[in-house]
Motif scaffolding. Structure first.
Motif, PDB file in Angstrom:
ATOM      1  N   PHE A  48      12.798  -7.368 -27.566  1.00  0.00           N
ATOM      2  CA  PHE A  48      14.120  -6.794 -27.847  1.00  0.00           C
ATOM      3  C   PHE A  48      14.255  -5.396 -27.244  1.00  0.00           C
ATOM      4  O   PHE A  48      15.350  -5.002 -26.820  1.00  0.00           O
ATOM      5  CB  PHE A  48      14.362  -6.750 -29.356  1.00  0.00           C
ATOM      6  N   PHE A  49      13.149  -4.657 -27.212  1.00  0.00           N
ATOM      7  CA  PHE A  49      13.185  -3.337 -26.572  1.00  0.00           C
ATOM      8  C   PHE A  49      13.465  -3.483 -25.069  1.00  0.00           C
ATOM      9  O   PHE A  49      14.249  -2.729 -24.485  1.00  0.00           O
ATOM     10  CB  PHE A  49      11.852  -2.625 -26.796  1.00  0.00           C
ATOM     11  N   THR A  50      12.836  -4.483 -24.470  1.00  0.00           N
ATOM     12  CA  THR A  50      13.070  -4.757 -23.049  1.00  0.00           C
ATOM     13  C   THR A  50      14.509  -5.176 -22.805  1.00  0.00           C
ATOM     14  O   THR A  50      15.128  -4.792 -21.793  1.00  0.00           O
ATOM     15  CB  THR A  50      12.119  -5.867 -22.562  1.00  0.00           C
ATOM     16  N   LEU A  51      15.078  -5.964 -23.746  1.00  0.00           N
ATOM     17  CA  LEU A  51      16.482  -6.372 -23.632  1.00  0.00           C
ATOM     18  C   LEU A  51      17.388  -5.143 -23.669  1.00  0.00           C
ATOM     19  O   LEU A  51      18.330  -5.033 -22.864  1.00  0.00           O
ATOM     20  CB  LEU A  51      16.832  -7.322 -24.778  1.00  0.00           C
ATOM     21  N   LEU A  52      17.106  -4.204 -24.579  1.00  0.00           N
ATOM     22  CA  LEU A  52      17.903  -2.976 -24.680  1.00  0.00           C
ATOM     23  C   LEU A  52      17.841  -2.174 -23.379  1.00  0.00           C
ATOM     24  O   LEU A  52      18.873  -1.787 -22.819  1.00  0.00           O
ATOM     25  CB  LEU A  52      17.401  -2.133 -25.850  1.00  0.00           C
ATOM     26  N   ILE A  53      16.636  -1.943 -22.882  1.00  0.00           N
ATOM     27  CA  ILE A  53      16.469  -1.160 -21.656  1.00  0.00           C
ATOM     28  C   ILE A  53      17.042  -1.901 -20.461  1.00  0.00           C
ATOM     29  O   ILE A  53      17.668  -1.298 -19.581  1.00  0.00           O
ATOM     30  CB  ILE A  53      14.976  -0.843 -21.422  1.00  0.00           C
ATOM     31  N   GLY A  54      16.860  -3.218 -20.441  1.00  0.00           N
ATOM     32  CA  GLY A  54      17.373  -4.009 -19.322  1.00  0.00           C
ATOM     33  C   GLY A  54      18.894  -3.957 -19.227  1.00  0.00           C
ATOM     34  O   GLY A  54      19.458  -3.825 -18.134  1.00  0.00           O
ATOM     35  N   ILE A  55      19.556  -4.078 -20.386  1.00  0.00           N
ATOM     36  CA  ILE A  55      21.023  -3.995 -20.387  1.00  0.00           C
ATOM     37  C   ILE A  55      21.473  -2.625 -19.934  1.00  0.00           C
ATOM     38  O   ILE A  55      22.416  -2.492 -19.129  1.00  0.00           O
ATOM     39  CB  ILE A  55      21.577  -4.325 -21.784  1.00  0.00           C
ATOM     40  N   GLU A  56      20.813  -1.579 -20.426  1.00  0.00           N
ATOM     41  CA  GLU A  56      21.199  -0.221 -20.056  1.00  0.00           C
ATOM     42  C   GLU A  56      21.016   0.012 -18.555  1.00  0.00           C
ATOM     43  O   GLU A  56      21.928   0.525 -17.885  1.00  0.00           O
ATOM     44  CB  GLU A  56      20.361   0.790 -20.852  1.00  0.00           C
TER      45      GLU A  56
END
Length: 782
Positions: free
Chosen positions: A35-43
């Motif tokens: 989920f952290f990767t999803l957050l950074i990836g979207i940003e």
């Protein structure tokens, strides 16, 4: 140590799952890190962090490019054999013409124009020019050369037309005495009309006759007059020499001075920069370039070049443009960072419309008589206005709310990671049982099954339901107003819009503040009376239909239920047409003689202003009964509206109460008969309490519904009479809050105040509904 657990929790807050990794829970760590990767990836995926942005990308056109100046302009410069020393010095300073770039050339043009076009005062009489920076202009008097005045030919007094007071929401005109040239007004002499006055229009032309200077004018539209500049005496037309002027004209120490400031707009014209020798050759190169069939440049490109020169002439405007239109958060940040910035600021760059570059027209394009002029070349003609859209706050707020809500949803996993890292670390420190990763997720699934199943629906609900509600709510705390603001930048104003409702002296409160309390009072009265009239109307009909003495009860019940069966909108439109001033109802009343009776008792055929005292309350119209348009007696219109609403609303309560009365235990009435109760006592002591007990929640919900009963108000009266006046906040006499709010948004685009009213309606109706539901048995037993 407990400190180690805290450090692990902090690590999980910085990189989700890092604390779990330190605890030796690799599957958990992978879960949270996903989920952290999803957050950074979207940003990162929605950003331009690794790209360079340029404010000039938002401007029309493209640059001519450095090669144009070295291959296009310089050969022409040589061929034309022009030796303009400042330009030769420039080429020497940059190490030769091969190093000439567009940026350097634009800066040279600007510096050259600025050096040769200082602000000046020119003595018209002696033809001496003074630099404005070295000229003492204290005490100068402006000569207004072009203006439309009004003249009283009998007294010789001139009047200036201006806006007066508002009457019925419309601005009036007033006429104040003024001097003919210097514009000094006499506030003690103001006329309300221009009756008896003739037009006196100054043309702006300055002429000289026998050493005396005049301003030409036309009196009465055709008679030519001349005004002595020094004495302001008006004389008849005579032969005179024209004095060509561009800038403002001033009187100082008995002399006339023309002020010149390039770019200044005066008398609807922009003062032009005077060209220098380099511009003739520049125009020749441009003419050759734009004449070629392979030329890829357009008028937008030439306009872009002119604006860049204009920027160099005005560095403060250039800096504002480059800073405002190359904002890090707006142009480069991703969904989440930009979202929080957008919600916090609503945008920082306002829309601009550049027109100042047109002061360069004579220099860069040339006049009809200029050497190598481009005035006759259509493909080079610049755009007079260059609008550049700034930050659109509505779009930013919507995008920002998406980013904020998305980040809050993802932050659930961050908090989960932090709490879990701390608890597991503490459990290990205390040597307590710690579930393995697989068993932990099984336990979570069993304990939170309902939330897991509902989470997709809640995710969708957050964006299709919660976000629009929040968007409409926060509009009340901004200064958005008007259609233009929907595509422009607006600001947060806090509670200012709410405070305006209590300030009747100025600003929004002067109109909307007073209108709000007037509309709110009528809304409450409307909700109360429209609720209780339909309630007791239905109750009475139910009593009648439940009586055994009534024959054909099913038939009557069917007939009386018809108003409820007909679509409400259709009924409302029919009433609106039937009760028009020249509608069917009035025609019928006139035919059967009711009009004659009303005229005999003074309720028709009289003007409102002739009535006094209580007679005004019975004014129903002059020639016809104004059921829904009586602007002098809105109480009559409101009463009619409440009566009409009975027809629309009573069938529902009649049907409801008929069922309730049928279910009442008949032994209660038999016991009352034995005790000697009469019919009224049985109704008041048995029927009414039991009906109220069963229908009280519905009665309260009906009151809430009537508080927002948009259809009856809007489709019958459109909120009138007396609707649409700005000084009344555009609220009519029958408008309730919901119909007023609708008109403010759809008809007048006053979104901020409409949002304020929606918040207040929500607080009132929501509180009432919550109180009502909290008293229900289902709520209390939950």
């Amino acid at each position: 140590m407990k400190f180690i657990s805290i450090l692990k929790a902090i690590a999980s807050g910085l990189v989700w799952g890092l604390g779990q990794l330190f605890n030796g829970q690799f599957l958990k760590a992978l879960f949270f890190f996903g989920f952290f990767t999803l957050l950074i990836g979207i940003e990162l995926g929605t950003s331009k962090y690794f790209e360079e942005t340029n404010a000039y990308d938002k401007m029309i056109g493209v640059d001519l490019g450095d090669t144009w100046y070295t291959n296009g302009f310089l050969p022409e410069y040589r061929f034309d054999n022009v030796n303009y020393q400042p330009f030769e010095d420039l080429l020497t300073s940059i190490g030769g013409d091969q190093n000439l770039t567009e940026e350097i050339f634009i800066k040279f043009l600007a510096d050259d124009l600025k050096a040769n076009n200082p602000n000046t005062y020119r003595d018209i009489i002696d033809n001496i020019t003074y630099l404005a920076d070295e000229f003492n202009d204290t005490g100068k008097i402006h000569v207004i050369r072009r203006q439309n005045l009004w003249l009283d030919e009998d007294t010789g007094i001139f009047y200036l037309e201006r806006d007066g007071a508002l009457i019925s929401g419309n601005p009036t005109k007033e006429y104040v005495e003024t001097t003919v040239l210097t514009g000094i007004t006499n506030e003690s002499n103001i006329r309300s009309t221009r009756d008896g006055l003739v037009s006196f229009n100054k043309t702006g032309q300055v002429v000289r006759n026998s050493g005396i200077y005049y301003v030409r004018a036309t009196q009465g539209g055709s008679v030519i007059k001349m005004i002595n500049i020094f004495t302001e005496e008006v004389v008849d037309n005579m032969t005179a020499t024209n004095i060509p002027l561009q800038g403002p004209l001033y009187i100082l120490d008995g002399k006339l001075f023309e002020y010149f400031q390039p770019g200044l707009i005066y008398n609807s014209q922009r003062l032009q920069y005077k060209e220098t020798p380099i511009f003739s050759t520049f125009r020749l190169a441009m003419r050759n370039t734009y004449s070629f069939t392979w030329n890829r440049y357009t008028r937008s490109d030439f306009t872009r070049l002119m604006i860049k020169v204009y920027f160099e002439l005005n560095p403060e405007i250039k800096t504002a443009f480059e800073d405002g239109f190359n904002d890090f958060y707006y142009d480069r940040a991703g969904l989440f960072v930009r979202g929080y910035w957008a919600v916090y600021t609503l945008g920082t760059t306002y829309r601009v419309n550049y027109t100042g570059h047109m002061a360069l027209y004579d220099a860069m394009i040339g006049t009809a008589t200029s050497e190598n002029t481009l005035a006759n070349l259509a493909s080079v003609q610049p755009l007079e206005e260059v609008p550049i859209r700034g930050h659109v706050s509505t779009m930013l707020l919507l995008e920002g709310l998406i980013g904020v809500i998305s980040s809050l949803i993802l932050s659930i996993f961050m908090i989960w990671s932090i709490v879990d890292a701390y608890r597991v670390s503490e459990a290990k420190r205390k040597k307590e049982l710690v579930l393995g990763d697989i068993n932990y997720f099984k336990d979570v699934y069993e304990r939170s099954f309902e939330y897991i199943v509902l989470s997709p629906a809640m995710f969708v609900l957050a964006f299709i339901s919660i976000m629009p509600i929040v968007f409409g709510f926060v509009m009340a705390f901004t200064n958005i107003s008007g259609n233009a603001s929907m595509v422009d930048t607006f600001d947060w104003v806090g509670l200012r819009n709410f405070f305006a409702l209590f300030n009747f002296a100025s600003g929004l409160g002067a109109s909307f503040g007073q209108a709000f309390w007037r509309v709110l009072g009528w809304t409450i009265v409307w909700a109360i009376f429209s609720t209780f009239t339909v309630f007791f109307g239905g109750f009475f009909q139910a009593l009648v239909l439940n009586s055994e003495k009534v024959v054909f009860r099913k038939l009557w019940r069917t007939i009386l239920i018809l108003p409820w069966a007909i679509p409400a909108l259709l009924s409302q439109m029919v009433f609106s047409v039937m009760f028009k001033e020249f509608g069917f109802v009035n025609a019928l009343l006139n035919d059967i003689g009711i009009y004659d009776f009303l005229r005999n008792i003074g309720m028709l055929g009289v003007e409102y202003h002739t009535l006094t005292g209580i007679a005004k309350l019975f004014y129903i119209g002059q020639e016809n009964i104004q059921w829904f348009s009586n602007e002098f007696n809105p109480t009559f219109v409101r009463t009619v509206l409440i009566v009409v609403n009975i027809w629309l609303g009573f069938p529902y309560f009649m049907a409801l109460m008929t069922g309730v009365m049928t279910a009442i235990d008949q032994t209660l009435y038999e016991a009352a008969d034995i005790d000697g109760a009469n019919r009224f006592q049985k109704i008041s002591q048995i029927t009414m309490p039991l009906v109220l007990y069963s229908t009280a929640p519905i009665l309260i919900m009906t009151f809430s519904g009537n508080f927002n009963n948009f259809g009856v108000i809007y489709f019958i009266t459109q909120g009138g009479p007396n609707t649409g006046f700005a000084n009344r906040g555009f609220a009519g006499d029958t408008d309730i809050l919901i119909s007023w709010m609708y008109k403010l948004t759809v008809d007048y685009s006053i979104f901020n105040m409409a949002s304020v009213f929606s918040v207040l309606i929500f607080l009132f109706v929501g509180s009432l509904t919550a109180w009502n539901l909290s008293r229900t048995r289902a709520f209390q037993e939950d």
